[in-house]
Design a protein around this motif. Structure first.
Motif, PDB file in Angstrom:
ATOM      1  N   MET A   1      40.091  32.096  45.313  1.00 39.04           N
ATOM      2  CA  MET A   1      41.554  32.105  44.115  1.00 39.04           C
ATOM      3  C   MET A   1      41.078  31.552  42.339  1.00 39.04           C
ATOM      4  O   MET A   1      40.094  31.025  42.539  1.00 39.04           O
ATOM      5  CB  MET A   1      42.563  31.305  44.209  1.00 39.04           C
ATOM      6  CG  MET A   1      43.394  31.551  44.279  1.00 39.04           C
ATOM      7  SD  MET A   1      45.205  31.299  45.148  1.00 39.04           S
ATOM      8  CE  MET A   1      44.745  30.530  46.693  1.00 39.04           C
ATOM      9  N   SER A   2      41.842  32.207  41.377  1.00 39.55           N
ATOM     10  CA  SER A   2      41.128  31.900  40.010  1.00 39.55           C
ATOM     11  C   SER A   2      43.324  30.955  39.210  1.00 39.55           C
ATOM     12  O   SER A   2      43.857  31.967  39.900  1.00 39.55           O
ATOM     13  CB  SER A   2      40.407  32.809  39.332  1.00 39.55           C
ATOM     14  OG  SER A   2      41.556  33.588  39.687  1.00 39.55           O
ATOM     15  N   THR A   3      42.562  30.620  38.167  1.00 35.53           N
ATOM     16  CA  THR A   3      43.640  30.143  37.378  1.00 35.53           C
ATOM     17  C   THR A   3      43.492  30.424  36.437  1.00 35.53           C
ATOM     18  O   THR A   3      42.509  30.404  35.590  1.00 35.53           O
ATOM     19  CB  THR A   3      43.860  28.416  37.764  1.00 35.53           C
ATOM     20  OG1 THR A   3      42.965  27.777  36.822  1.00 35.53           O
ATOM     21  CG2 THR A   3      44.267  28.490  39.266  1.00 35.53           C
TER      22      THR A   3
ATOM     23  N   GLY B   1      42.415  37.510  43.158  1.00 32.63           N
ATOM     24  CA  GLY B   1      41.992  38.646  42.959  1.00 32.63           C
ATOM     25  C   GLY B   1      42.574  38.919  41.483  1.00 32.63           C
ATOM     26  O   GLY B   1      43.083  37.727  40.444  1.00 32.63           O
ATOM     27  N   LYS B   2      43.540  40.141  41.070  1.00 35.16           N
ATOM     28  CA  LYS B   2      44.550  40.421  40.368  1.00 35.16           C
ATOM     29  C   LYS B   2      45.654  40.306  40.643  1.00 35.16           C
ATOM     30  O   LYS B   2      46.560  40.770  39.553  1.00 35.16           O
ATOM     31  CB  LYS B   2      44.267  42.048  39.371  1.00 35.16           C
ATOM     32  CG  LYS B   2      42.760  41.958  38.997  1.00 35.16           C
ATOM     33  CD  LYS B   2      43.053  43.245  38.191  1.00 35.16           C
ATOM     34  CE  LYS B   2      41.682  43.580  37.727  1.00 35.16           C
ATOM     35  NZ  LYS B   2      41.391  45.037  37.299  1.00 35.16           N
TER      36      LYS B   2
ATOM     37  N   CYS C   1      48.922  37.991  32.398  1.00 35.99           N
ATOM     38  CA  CYS C   1      48.038  38.462  33.530  1.00 35.99           C
ATOM     39  C   CYS C   1      47.802  39.679  34.254  1.00 35.99           C
ATOM     40  O   CYS C   1      46.828  39.833  34.720  1.00 35.99           O
ATOM     41  CB  CYS C   1      47.565  37.283  34.472  1.00 35.99           C
ATOM     42  SG  CYS C   1      48.079  35.641  33.762  1.00 35.99           S
ATOM     43  N   THR C   2      48.734  40.224  34.131  1.00 33.30           N
ATOM     44  CA  THR C   2      48.382  41.592  35.252  1.00 33.30           C
ATOM     45  C   THR C   2      48.530  42.875  34.338  1.00 33.30           C
ATOM     46  O   THR C   2      47.614  44.254  34.259  1.00 33.30           O
ATOM     47  CB  THR C   2      49.720  41.649  36.580  1.00 33.30           C
ATOM     48  OG1 THR C   2      50.992  42.041  35.642  1.00 33.30           O
ATOM     49  CG2 THR C   2      49.507  41.029  36.936  1.00 33.30           C
ATOM     50  N   ASN C   3      49.836  43.597  33.259  1.00 33.05           N
ATOM     51  CA  ASN C   3      49.417  43.917  31.517  1.00 33.05           C
ATOM     52  C   ASN C   3      50.179  43.343  30.885  1.00 33.05           C
ATOM     53  O   ASN C   3      51.436  43.565  30.809  1.00 33.05           O
ATOM     54  CB  ASN C   3      50.776  45.189  32.480  1.00 33.05           C
ATOM     55  CG  ASN C   3      50.845  45.875  31.421  1.00 33.05           C
ATOM     56  OD1 ASN C   3      50.213  46.497  30.755  1.00 33.05           O
ATOM     57  ND2 ASN C   3      52.117  46.974  32.321  1.00 33.05           N
ATOM     58  N   PRO C   4      49.449  42.870  29.580  1.00 37.75           N
ATOM     59  CA  PRO C   4      49.244  42.390  28.995  1.00 37.75           C
ATOM     60  C   PRO C   4      49.974  43.280  28.023  1.00 37.75           C
ATOM     61  O   PRO C   4      49.087  44.662  27.597  1.00 37.75           O
ATOM     62  CB  PRO C   4      48.420  41.849  28.423  1.00 37.75           C
ATOM     63  CG  PRO C   4      47.365  42.326  29.081  1.00 37.75           C
ATOM     64  CD  PRO C   4      47.653  43.053  30.340  1.00 37.75           C
TER      65      PRO C   4
END
Length: 121
Positions: free
Chosen positions: A1-3, A23-24, A45-48
């Protein structure tokens, strides 16, 4: 996991967001004081996307250029290509705010519109 740490641009408050990702996939958004911030964090984070502003040349007008913008936001990765498309556009005066200057830029379904009136000389 990331932030990812972001500053929300959805309203003037500018909340400091923390988006947790697997992930995404967005797991959670925190730090927002309204729903706009949550939506912004997920989308960024998903579709800027961004609204693009620029200018085009004007022929026969009381101004040599006319400011323009996308009617809606477009994918962030297309910003430079969008500006490049506008580089050689020349429109003839008169121009009214909201006039479509370029239809369906880069096949996004989004039009480029004028944001200033330009009168005939």
């Amino acid at each position: 996991m990331s932030t990812r740490e972001l500053t929300c641009i959805g309203c003037p408050i500018g909340c400091a967001l923390v988006v947790e990702l697997n992930g995404k996939e967005v797991i959670s958004v925190s730090g927002n004081s309204c729903k706009i911030g949550e939506n912004y964090g997920k989308k960024e984070c998903t579709n800027p996307t961004r609204v693009v502003t620029s200018s085009v040349l004007v022929s026969g007008g009381d101004s040599a250029v006319c400011p323009v913008k996308t009617e809606q936001d477009i994918p962030k990765k297309l910003i430079y290509a969008c500006v490049k498309e506008l580089k050689d556009v020349v429109v003839k005066a008169p121009i009214s705010i909201g006039d479509v200057i370029l239809k369906n830029v880069l096949n996004t379904g989004v039009n480029i519109i004028a944001t200033k009136n330009v009168n005939v000389v």
